[in-house]
Scaffold this active site. Structure first.
Site, PDB file in Angstrom:
ATOM      1  N   TYR A  54       0.834  -1.208   0.000  1.00  0.00           N
ATOM      2  CA  TYR A  54       0.000   0.000   0.000  1.00  0.00           C
ATOM      3  C   TYR A  54       0.871   1.261   0.000  1.00  0.00           C
ATOM      4  CZ  TYR A  54      -3.786  -3.135   1.603  1.00  0.00           C
ATOM      5  OH  TYR A  54      -4.701  -4.147   1.739  1.00  0.00           O
ATOM      6  N   HIS A 112       0.470 -11.465   2.249  1.00  0.00           N
ATOM      7  CA  HIS A 112      -0.549 -10.744   1.486  1.00  0.00           C
ATOM      8  C   HIS A 112      -1.259 -11.645   0.463  1.00  0.00           C
ATOM      9  CE1 HIS A 112      -1.518  -6.358   0.109  1.00  0.00           C
ATOM     10  NE2 HIS A 112      -2.580  -7.114   0.068  1.00  0.00           N
TER      11      HIS A 112
END
Length: 282
Positions: A54, A112
């Site tokens: 991110y 992730h």
């Protein structure tokens, strides 16, 4: 504005707890990102969800410091990217996250995506197991793992993830994975809990419940998650919307309303074809 009912917590399989709703920080960046994350903390969120990919861990750390809250009052999640799955890379990656966040430990760290073609997610999991033993990460989990991926890391290490964060929303309610999690004692977390552009905000199943309860359609969808035992992590930069998205514990859907919303599901309801067996993020 009415007082938000206090947010209950879930006890994880490692004995730690998480609030029953969190705040998603993607794609909040820069000064505006810090403002939005700081606002979420002021409204009452106590679980922040970020990731290396991110590129906003620095902003999350800054918002947390600016809030004046004690470190132990807020739980921070980050995630290991696909390029860091080799054991030593995974260790270094978590240290990098801590440095960018300005924290001594993470409350929850996730892999992730499994990236099965790389084939190193078991190494990454072993790294998280070892970091948890060192106290650098309180709880460890995964994101976007299938039953097969879960079986492999549990068989390899004897350690079951505390959390699996998966795509879950009314268009893609994932009943099979929720059953797998229930059987294994894993807490289901939901990314894109509304379904983004597919959010069924105008579907009768949602609007009828919203009218009956005097709440917004978005609150109905997030309450649906709560009643499924799914921990949603909605994102919003609007303080009013942030407050609404957290205010889920003063009303309840009927069993029929939950079933009607679940019935909006579609086997092909994924937002962008993010099948963990084929989709990969490095």
């Amino acid at each position: 504005m009415s007082e938000i009912s206090s947010v209950p917590t879930y006890t994880l399989n490692d004995g730690n707890t998480l609030p029953a709703v969190g705040f998603g920080t993607y794609p909040l960046k820069g000064d505006e990102g810090v403002e939005a994350i700081h606002s979420a903390l002021e409204v009452g969120y106590r679980l922040l969800d970020t990731a290396v990919n991110y590129e906003n861990e620095t902003e999350v750390g800054e918002a947390l410091r600016r809030s004046g809250l004690l470190r132990e009052e807020v739980q921070v999640t980050s995630k290991l990217p696909g390029r860091h799955h080799a054991y030593d890379d995974a260790i270094a990656s978590v240290h990098g996250s801590l440095e960018r966040l300005g924290l001594d430990y993470l409350d929850l760290h996730l892999i992730h995506w499994p990236n099965p073609s790389v084939g190193k997610y078991t190494e990454a999991w072993q790294a998280l197991v070892d970091l948890q033993k060192q106290g650098l990460v309180r709880s460890i989990g995964v994101s976007n793992f299938t039953e097969n991926h879960l079986s492999r890391i549990i068989d390899a290490t004897g350690v079951t993830p505390a959390v699996n964060q998966i795509e879950l929303h009314p268009r893609f309610p994932q009943p099979q994975m929720r059953q797998v999690h229930e059987r294994l004692g894993i807490r289901t977390e939901a990314w894109s809990p509304m379904g983004k552009r597919q959010a069924p905000l105008e579907e009768p199943a949602v609007t009828r419940a919203a009218e009956r309860l005097g709440v917004s359609p978005g609150q109905v969808i997030l309450r649906w998650h709560v009643q499924l035992g799914s921990l949603p992590i909605p994102k919003s930069s609007s303080p009013d919307r942030q407050r609404q998205n957290l205010d889920l514990f003063g009303f309840e859907l009927t069993d029929d309303e939950v079933a009607d919303i679940s019935a909006l599901g579609d086997p092909d309801g994924r937002l962008f074809g993010g099948d963990p067996n084929t989709h990969e993020e490095m």
